[in-house]
Design an enzyme around this catalytic site. Structure first.
Site, PDB file in Angstrom:
ATOM      1  N   LYS A  41       0.490   0.577  -3.070  1.00  0.00           N
ATOM      2  CA  LYS A  41      -0.490  -0.088  -3.963  1.00  0.00           C
ATOM      3  C   LYS A  41      -1.967   0.672  -3.860  1.00  0.00           C
ATOM      4  O   LYS A  41      -2.482   0.756  -5.031  1.00  0.00           O
ATOM      5  CB  LYS A  41      -0.465  -1.282  -4.352  1.00  0.00           C
ATOM      6  CG  LYS A  41       1.349  -1.800  -4.665  1.00  0.00           C
ATOM      7  CD  LYS A  41       1.270  -3.967  -3.507  1.00  0.00           C
ATOM      8  CE  LYS A  41       2.746  -3.456  -3.847  1.00  0.00           C
ATOM      9  NZ  LYS A  41       2.809  -5.717  -3.445  1.00  0.00           N
ATOM     10  N   GLY A  42      -2.409   0.871  -2.982  1.00  0.00           N
ATOM     11  CA  GLY A  42      -3.419   0.713  -2.576  1.00  0.00           C
ATOM     12  C   GLY A  42      -4.921   1.618  -3.651  1.00  0.00           C
ATOM     13  O   GLY A  42      -6.157   1.502  -3.699  1.00  0.00           O
ATOM     14  N   GLU A  97      -5.156   9.258  -2.424  1.00  0.00           N
ATOM     15  CA  GLU A  97      -4.928   7.927  -1.219  1.00  0.00           C
ATOM     16  C   GLU A  97      -6.221   7.103  -1.019  1.00  0.00           C
ATOM     17  O   GLU A  97      -7.258   7.182  -1.921  1.00  0.00           O
ATOM     18  CB  GLU A  97      -4.511   8.702   0.165  1.00  0.00           C
ATOM     19  CG  GLU A  97      -3.330   8.652   0.641  1.00  0.00           C
ATOM     20  CD  GLU A  97      -2.627   7.225   1.073  1.00  0.00           C
ATOM     21  OE1 GLU A  97      -2.950   6.176   0.960  1.00  0.00           O
ATOM     22  OE2 GLU A  97      -0.980   7.417   1.890  1.00  0.00           O
ATOM     23  N   ASP A  98      -6.030   6.420  -1.230  1.00  0.00           N
ATOM     24  CA  ASP A  98      -6.680   4.909  -0.843  1.00  0.00           C
ATOM     25  C   ASP A  98      -7.533   5.502   0.245  1.00  0.00           C
ATOM     26  O   ASP A  98      -8.762   5.180   0.548  1.00  0.00           O
ATOM     27  CB  ASP A  98      -6.736   3.249  -0.716  1.00  0.00           C
ATOM     28  CG  ASP A  98      -5.392   3.422   0.095  1.00  0.00           C
ATOM     29  OD1 ASP A  98      -4.907   4.218   1.172  1.00  0.00           O
ATOM     30  OD2 ASP A  98      -5.015   2.268   0.149  1.00  0.00           O
ATOM     31  N   ASP A 101      -6.262   6.869   7.651  1.00  0.00           N
ATOM     32  CA  ASP A 101      -6.334   5.841   9.080  1.00  0.00           C
ATOM     33  C   ASP A 101      -6.127   6.493  10.882  1.00  0.00           C
ATOM     34  O   ASP A 101      -6.481   7.704  10.776  1.00  0.00           O
ATOM     35  CB  ASP A 101      -6.093   4.703   8.907  1.00  0.00           C
ATOM     36  CG  ASP A 101      -6.202   3.702  10.007  1.00  0.00           C
ATOM     37  OD1 ASP A 101      -7.741   4.061  11.026  1.00  0.00           O
ATOM     38  OD2 ASP A 101      -6.276   2.361  10.805  1.00  0.00           O
ATOM     39  N   LYS A 129     -11.488   7.550   7.606  1.00  0.00           N
ATOM     40  CA  LYS A 129     -11.723   6.645   9.504  1.00  0.00           C
ATOM     41  C   LYS A 129     -11.651   7.763   9.996  1.00  0.00           C
ATOM     42  O   LYS A 129     -10.119   7.750  11.020  1.00  0.00           O
ATOM     43  CB  LYS A 129     -10.991   5.582   9.332  1.00  0.00           C
ATOM     44  CG  LYS A 129     -11.299   3.958   9.397  1.00  0.00           C
ATOM     45  CD  LYS A 129     -10.640   2.958   9.973  1.00  0.00           C
ATOM     46  CE  LYS A 129     -10.605   1.773   8.534  1.00  0.00           C
ATOM     47  NZ  LYS A 129      -9.285   0.695   8.806  1.00  0.00           N
ATOM     48  N   PHE A 150     -11.718  -2.799   9.213  1.00  0.00           N
ATOM     49  CA  PHE A 150      -9.905  -2.630   8.852  1.00  0.00           C
ATOM     50  C   PHE A 150     -11.305  -3.582   7.412  1.00  0.00           C
ATOM     51  O   PHE A 150     -11.998  -4.650   8.107  1.00  0.00           O
ATOM     52  CB  PHE A 150      -9.463  -4.509   8.890  1.00  0.00           C
ATOM     53  CG  PHE A 150      -8.466  -4.265   8.245  1.00  0.00           C
ATOM     54  CD1 PHE A 150      -7.314  -3.442   8.424  1.00  0.00           C
ATOM     55  CD2 PHE A 150      -8.445  -5.306   7.625  1.00  0.00           C
ATOM     56  CE1 PHE A 150      -6.191  -3.604   7.272  1.00  0.00           C
ATOM     57  CE2 PHE A 150      -7.498  -5.721   6.216  1.00  0.00           C
ATOM     58  CZ  PHE A 150      -6.069  -4.864   6.581  1.00  0.00           C
ATOM     59  N   VAL A 151     -10.801  -2.947   6.237  1.00  0.00           N
ATOM     60  CA  VAL A 151     -11.786  -3.357   4.582  1.00  0.00           C
ATOM     61  C   VAL A 151     -10.978  -3.718   4.090  1.00  0.00           C
ATOM     62  O   VAL A 151      -9.922  -4.051   4.047  1.00  0.00           O
ATOM     63  CB  VAL A 151     -12.601  -1.364   4.357  1.00  0.00           C
ATOM     64  CG1 VAL A 151     -13.356  -1.396   5.542  1.00  0.00           C
ATOM     65  CG2 VAL A 151     -11.854  -0.444   4.099  1.00  0.00           C
ATOM     66  N   ASP A 157      -6.267  -4.272   0.823  1.00  0.00           N
ATOM     67  CA  ASP A 157      -6.102  -5.784   0.744  1.00  0.00           C
ATOM     68  C   ASP A 157      -5.386  -5.988   1.802  1.00  0.00           C
ATOM     69  O   ASP A 157      -5.653  -4.890   2.790  1.00  0.00           O
ATOM     70  CB  ASP A 157      -4.335  -5.942   0.280  1.00  0.00           C
ATOM     71  CG  ASP A 157      -3.272  -5.096   0.860  1.00  0.00           C
ATOM     72  OD1 ASP A 157      -3.056  -4.042   1.405  1.00  0.00           O
ATOM     73  OD2 ASP A 157      -2.209  -5.347   1.742  1.00  0.00           O
ATOM     74  N   ARG A 163      -7.177  -7.079  -3.763  1.00  0.00           N
ATOM     75  CA  ARG A 163      -7.435  -5.369  -4.322  1.00  0.00           C
ATOM     76  C   ARG A 163      -8.431  -5.499  -5.467  1.00  0.00           C
ATOM     77  O   ARG A 163      -8.394  -4.774  -5.816  1.00  0.00           O
ATOM     78  CB  ARG A 163      -6.088  -5.349  -4.750  1.00  0.00           C
ATOM     79  CG  ARG A 163      -4.761  -5.097  -3.662  1.00  0.00           C
ATOM     80  CD  ARG A 163      -3.568  -4.381  -4.472  1.00  0.00           C
ATOM     81  NE  ARG A 163      -2.092  -4.292  -3.224  1.00  0.00           N
ATOM     82  CZ  ARG A 163      -2.411  -3.756  -2.005  1.00  0.00           C
ATOM     83  NH1 ARG A 163      -2.707  -3.088  -1.851  1.00  0.00           N
ATOM     84  NH2 ARG A 163      -1.123  -4.594  -1.251  1.00  0.00           N
TER      85      ARG A 163
HETATM   86  P1  5GP Z   1      -2.184   5.857   8.453  1.00  0.00           P
HETATM   87  O1  5GP Z   1      -1.178   6.040   8.057  1.00  0.00           O
HETATM   88  O2  5GP Z   1      -3.250   7.290   7.919  1.00  0.00           O
HETATM   89  O3  5GP Z   1      -2.919   4.829   9.306  1.00  0.00           O
HETATM   90  O4  5GP Z   1      -2.300   4.935   7.514  1.00  0.00           O
HETATM   91  C1  5GP Z   1      -2.703   4.421   6.086  1.00  0.00           C
HETATM   92  C2  5GP Z   1      -2.265   3.124   5.305  1.00  0.00           C
HETATM   93  O5  5GP Z   1      -2.956   2.068   6.191  1.00  0.00           O
HETATM   94  C3  5GP Z   1      -3.560   3.086   4.175  1.00  0.00           C
HETATM   95  O6  5GP Z   1      -3.041   3.346   3.170  1.00  0.00           O
HETATM   96  C4  5GP Z   1      -3.985   1.529   4.150  1.00  0.00           C
HETATM   97  O7  5GP Z   1      -2.262   0.619   3.203  1.00  0.00           O
HETATM   98  C5  5GP Z   1      -3.431   0.564   5.877  1.00  0.00           C
HETATM   99  N1  5GP Z   1      -5.096   0.347   5.430  1.00  0.00           N
HETATM  100  C6  5GP Z   1      -5.616   1.553   6.665  1.00  0.00           C
HETATM  101  N2  5GP Z   1      -6.794   1.043   7.098  1.00  0.00           N
HETATM  102  C7  5GP Z   1      -7.148   0.309   6.443  1.00  0.00           C
HETATM  103  C8  5GP Z   1      -8.089  -0.617   6.160  1.00  0.00           C
HETATM  104  O8  5GP Z   1      -8.900  -0.820   6.781  1.00  0.00           O
HETATM  105  N3  5GP Z   1      -8.148  -1.832   5.247  1.00  0.00           N
HETATM  106  C9  5GP Z   1      -6.957  -1.720   4.418  1.00  0.00           C
HETATM  107  N4  5GP Z   1      -7.070  -2.962   4.027  1.00  0.00           N
HETATM  108  N5  5GP Z   1      -5.946  -0.979   4.752  1.00  0.00           N
HETATM  109  C10 5GP Z   1      -5.519  -0.132   5.638  1.00  0.00           C
END
Ligand code: 5GP
Length: 179
Positions: A41-42, A97-98, A101, A129, A150-151, A157, A163
């Site tokens: 949803k992000g 993508e939002d 990470d 990140k 963590f944002v 969210d 959100r």
């Molecule tokens: P990855 O697979 O790259 O570790 O994670 C991506 C997903 O983790 C993002 O789409 C998001 O949903 C969640 N995520 C990672 N970092 C953050 C953050 O700082 N804040 C929030 N709200 N979600 C995050």
């Protein structure tokens, strides 16, 4: 916003950067048609703003994936909760993508989308990140590189809340502890 300890990106900063990203994408896809894939949803607010800054013809579709639990973490396997309605064969696909990470979600998604034989496949993320990366993924378009915090806000969210905030920030610790 009383729940935020710190604002990392204001509404104005986000809007300016989204406009720049739209201009960059417009230049790069001149003469082509785009298929924009938003990851729910992000990415919803970001995608809604971004598509209105892209001045080439486009279609968009949406996909929802589960975030991995601890057991799936090492494999990086994510579950597709909602798949696309349109096929991607021969399309110029831009995944929106939002945040990236560890990169595990996106890595899985990209290899899944690649099997659908798009003409090209690129990624536009609002936030990155890189210090947390576990797999090698470099988005072609990147709004902001942020530190390992963590944002929330602008689609991101904490337990499905925040959100709707127009800015991006860091929550006060008491929001997590409930005190
Ligand atoms: P990855 O697979 O790259 O570790 O994670 C991506 C997903 O983790 C993002 O789409 C998001 O949903 C969640 N995520 C990672 N970092 C953050 C953050 O700082 N804040 C929030 N709200 N979600 C995050």
């Amino acid at each position: 916003m009383k729940e935020l300890a710190e604002i990392l990106l204001t509404e104005e900063e986000i809007a300016r950067r989204v406009q720049e990203l739209g201009a960059e994408i417009t230049r790069d896809y001149q003469g082509k048609e785009l298929m924009v894939i938003g990851i729910l949803k992000g990415a919803l607010p970001f995608m809604a703003d971004l598509i209105r800054q892209i001045k080439v013809p486009l279609r968009y579709d949406l996909m929802a994936v589960s975030s991995y639990g601890d057991s799936t973490r090492t494999s990086g396997a994510v579950q597709i909760l909602k798949d696309l309605e349109m096929g991607l064969e021969g399309q110029h696909v831009l995944v929106v993508e939002d945040i990236i990470d560890t990169g595990l979600t996106l890595k899985y998604l990209l290899s899944n989308l690649q099997t659908r034989r798009p003409a090209s496949l690129k990624v536009c993320t609002l936030l990155d990140k890189p210090s947390r990366r576990e797999v090698e993924i470099t988005p072609e378009y990147n709004g902001f590189v942020i530190p390992d915090r963590f944002v929330v806000g602008y689609g991101l969210d904490y337990a499905e809340r925040f959100r709707e905030l127009p800015m991006i920030g860091v929550l006060k610790p008491e929001v997590y502890t409930g005190k």
